[in-house]
Design a protein around this motif. Sequence first.
Motif, mmCIF file in Angstrom:
data_model
loop_
_atom_site.group_PDB
_atom_site.id
_atom_site.type_symbol
_atom_site.label_atom_id
_atom_site.label_comp_id
_atom_site.label_asym_id
_atom_site.label_seq_id
_atom_site.Cartn_x
_atom_site.Cartn_y
_atom_site.Cartn_z
ATOM 1 N N THR A 252 0.835 -1.207 0.000
ATOM 2 C CA THR A 252 0.000 0.000 0.000
ATOM 3 C C THR A 252 0.867 1.253 0.000
ATOM 4 O OG1 THR A 252 -1.792 -1.149 1.161
ATOM 5 C CG2 THR A 252 -1.770 1.257 1.272
ATOM 6 N N GLY A 253 1.936 1.234 0.798
ATOM 7 C CA GLY A 253 2.824 2.389 0.844
ATOM 8 C C GLY A 253 3.498 2.641 -0.496
ATOM 9 N N LEU A 254 3.966 1.555 -1.126
ATOM 10 C CA LEU A 254 4.600 1.714 -2.435
ATOM 11 C C LEU A 254 3.597 2.165 -3.489
ATOM 12 C CD1 LEU A 254 6.935 -1.424 -2.484
ATOM 13 C CD2 LEU A 254 7.616 0.975 -2.232
ATOM 14 N N ARG A 255 2.378 1.692 -3.393
ATOM 15 C CA ARG A 255 1.350 2.078 -4.375
ATOM 16 C C ARG A 255 1.066 3.567 -4.281
ATOM 17 N NH1 ARG A 255 -4.927 0.012 -4.595
ATOM 18 N NH2 ARG A 255 -5.342 0.632 -6.761
ATOM 19 N N VAL A 256 1.043 4.075 -3.060
ATOM 20 C CA VAL A 256 0.801 5.506 -2.884
ATOM 21 C C VAL A 256 1.980 6.317 -3.413
ATOM 22 C CG1 VAL A 256 0.531 7.327 -1.145
ATOM 23 C CG2 VAL A 256 -0.758 5.184 -0.920
ATOM 24 N N ALA A 257 3.191 5.771 -3.215
ATOM 25 C CA ALA A 257 4.392 6.520 -3.581
ATOM 26 C C ALA A 257 4.745 6.440 -5.062
ATOM 27 C CB ALA A 257 5.580 6.026 -2.756
ATOM 28 N N THR A 258 4.148 5.474 -5.782
ATOM 29 C CA THR A 258 4.476 5.292 -7.196
ATOM 30 C C THR A 258 3.231 5.451 -8.057
ATOM 31 O OG1 THR A 258 4.145 2.895 -7.067
ATOM 32 C CG2 THR A 258 6.380 3.721 -6.650
ATOM 33 N N ARG A 263 1.176 0.133 -10.291
ATOM 34 C CA ARG A 263 0.128 0.302 -9.296
ATOM 35 C C ARG A 263 -0.838 -0.875 -9.303
ATOM 36 N NH1 ARG A 263 -2.434 6.174 -9.435
ATOM 37 N NH2 ARG A 263 -3.379 5.298 -7.561
#
Length: 333
Positions: A252-258, A263
């Motif tokens: 979830t954190g990576l999805r928000v950041a990328t 995604r």
Amino acid sequence: MISIVVPTLGRPSLAVLLDTLAGQVGELPDPEILLVDDRRESTGELSVPGALATYTKVLTGPGTGPAAARNLGWRAARSPWIVFLDDDVVPAADWCRRLLADLVVGDLVGGVQGGVRVPLPAHRRPTDWERVTAGLAEGDWITADMAYRRAALADAGGFDERFPRAYREDAELAHRVRRAGWELVRGGRSVTHPVRPESRWVSLRTQRGNADDALLRRLYGPYWRTDLRLPPGRRHRHVTVTASGALALVATGLRVATGGAPRTALGALATAGALGWLAGTAEFARARIAPGPRTPGEVATMLATSAVIPPLAVIHWLRGWWHSRGECPGAGS
């Protein structure tokens, strides 16, 4: 001659134990009672009933846990038989008489366990903490009431003081006593172990025992539970649930950041992790709620702690695994 060793933190339950012994200890030949005061900071002298004063000696413990306190007690004792009692048990009215009968055993018997009865509420289902305490009644060689020959304790090297809690230290000692060639049997005497009042969050505090399990894994290998006759645990399930939750958080954190194509994959990972965490937590909560009283307070506590216990258990296990690196089998000092 028989020596009774009681490590204590000065809890009110000690007075009940001593009062019960005072009424029957005269049935023992030349008895000796050693109270090991293991409080880190003394808050006054321990009170001993007058009827026990002649037989009782109070020792100052090291304050490092029951294993070290019991070692201090049995090494200071004068008898060939050492009986360990916890300070929160109540011996039966015929405990001393039955103890004498229990100790009439063959030369190869190094220890005799007493029975443990845990009274549970008759008007409702037991809570999670009450069921955990009731598990003592099924335990093997627990020092709530366990008699050992001094020779067996000496052969095994006593309790391993690397175990700082009242958890696993008695099972680990029993394993080494058996490995030294002694037999352990069950006797006919019994004690009652009342369920002591505890915080609703006690299940979180008890997760510290996972560090001791990690030490046992280091010492005895992958089959340590079987070798020490311990029931199966939930560590592998806790690891799976914790890993699922961590996967969901990281994805979830990576999805928000990328942005862009990744995604979609990250979203799938986050969803899979969240579903795995939710399913595992729900199964754990259900297993704890179903046999209980199912009151609103108990249900709320089980739901909250069932979410926290898996990662907390894993953290304590990893902490114990790290601290026990390089440890070798053997008794404590």
